[in-house]
Scaffold this motif. Structure first.
Motif, PDB file in Angstrom:
ATOM      1  N   ILE A  71      49.683   8.892 -25.765  1.00  0.00           N
ATOM      2  CA  ILE A  71      48.643   7.894 -25.999  1.00  0.00           C
ATOM      3  C   ILE A  71      47.456   8.235 -25.096  1.00  0.00           C
ATOM      4  CG2 ILE A  71      49.592   6.255 -24.331  1.00  0.00           C
ATOM      5  CD1 ILE A  71      48.826   4.028 -26.348  1.00  0.00           C
ATOM      6  N   ARG A  72      46.278   8.047 -25.618  1.00  0.00           N
ATOM      7  CA  ARG A  72      45.067   8.361 -24.853  1.00  0.00           C
ATOM      8  C   ARG A  72      44.888   7.356 -23.716  1.00  0.00           C
ATOM      9  NH1 ARG A  72      40.864   8.580 -29.716  1.00  0.00           N
ATOM     10  NH2 ARG A  72      41.435   6.406 -29.521  1.00  0.00           N
ATOM     11  N   PRO A  73      44.370   7.818 -22.585  1.00  0.00           N
ATOM     12  CA  PRO A  73      44.165   6.918 -21.442  1.00  0.00           C
ATOM     13  C   PRO A  73      43.326   5.686 -21.794  1.00  0.00           C
ATOM     14  CG  PRO A  73      43.886   9.176 -20.742  1.00  0.00           C
ATOM     15  CD  PRO A  73      44.029   9.198 -22.246  1.00  0.00           C
ATOM     16  N   ARG A  74      42.284   5.869 -22.603  1.00  0.00           N
ATOM     17  CA  ARG A  74      41.437   4.733 -22.987  1.00  0.00           C
ATOM     18  C   ARG A  74      42.232   3.708 -23.800  1.00  0.00           C
ATOM     19  NH1 ARG A  74      37.386   6.745 -26.602  1.00  0.00           N
ATOM     20  NH2 ARG A  74      38.568   5.814 -28.258  1.00  0.00           N
ATOM     21  N   ASP A  75      43.045   4.188 -24.735  1.00  0.00           N
ATOM     22  CA  ASP A  75      43.874   3.287 -25.539  1.00  0.00           C
ATOM     23  C   ASP A  75      44.908   2.583 -24.668  1.00  0.00           C
ATOM     24  OD1 ASP A  75      42.504   3.949 -27.843  1.00  0.00           O
ATOM     25  OD2 ASP A  75      44.020   5.383 -28.548  1.00  0.00           O
ATOM     26  N   GLN A  76      45.500   3.345 -23.749  1.00  0.00           N
ATOM     27  CA  GLN A  76      46.513   2.765 -22.869  1.00  0.00           C
ATOM     28  C   GLN A  76      45.916   1.640 -22.050  1.00  0.00           C
ATOM     29  OE1 GLN A  76      46.816   3.020 -19.291  1.00  0.00           O
ATOM     30  NE2 GLN A  76      48.851   2.108 -19.210  1.00  0.00           N
TER      31      GLN A  76
END
Length: 122
Positions: free
Chosen positions: A88-93
């Motif tokens: 999962i992308r850091p921004r989404d997380q």
């Protein structure tokens, strides 16, 4: 604080918002074990909120809501793992963790309110 329709409660709406955002963010996740486990845990939180909102006995209501909060904690842990192993992308997380935290905070406030209502008078 039983609602005639659980969908009217802020806590259900916040948890549902988290679940919808989670579903959208995991559309491109290639690891089904991760995606399925995380979505199942999030939907369990949502269902526990609904069950809690429809209870008329305060202790049962509180237990369902505490279980929902625990499920949200599991989701936050899985989101952190997903970022560490690059599922999962850091921004989404970060966005999803914030939504899970919002729902958990409302749950905490509701449980605290229920406990005040059932506390013995001195």
């Amino acid at each position: 604080m039983a609602y005639p329709n659980f969908k009217q409660s802020l806590v259900w709406q916040k948890t549902a918002s988290f679940c919808k955002s989670l579903h959208q963010s995991l559309q491109n996740c290639s690891e089904s074990w991760y995606k399925d486990s995380l979505l199942l845990t999030a939907s369990r939180a949502l269902n526990q909120v609904a069950l809690g909102q429809e209870q008329f006995h305060k202790m049962a209501q509180e237990q369902y809501l505490l279980d929902a909060r625990q499920s949200l904690s599991e989701c936050r842990s899985m989101l952190a793992l997903g970022q560490e192993i690059e599922l999962i992308r850091p921004r989404d997380q970060e966005e999803l963790e914030n939504k899970a935290n919002e729902a958990a905070a409302v749950l905490y406030g509701l449980v605290k309110h229920l406990r005040k209502q059932t506390a013995p008078l001195d």
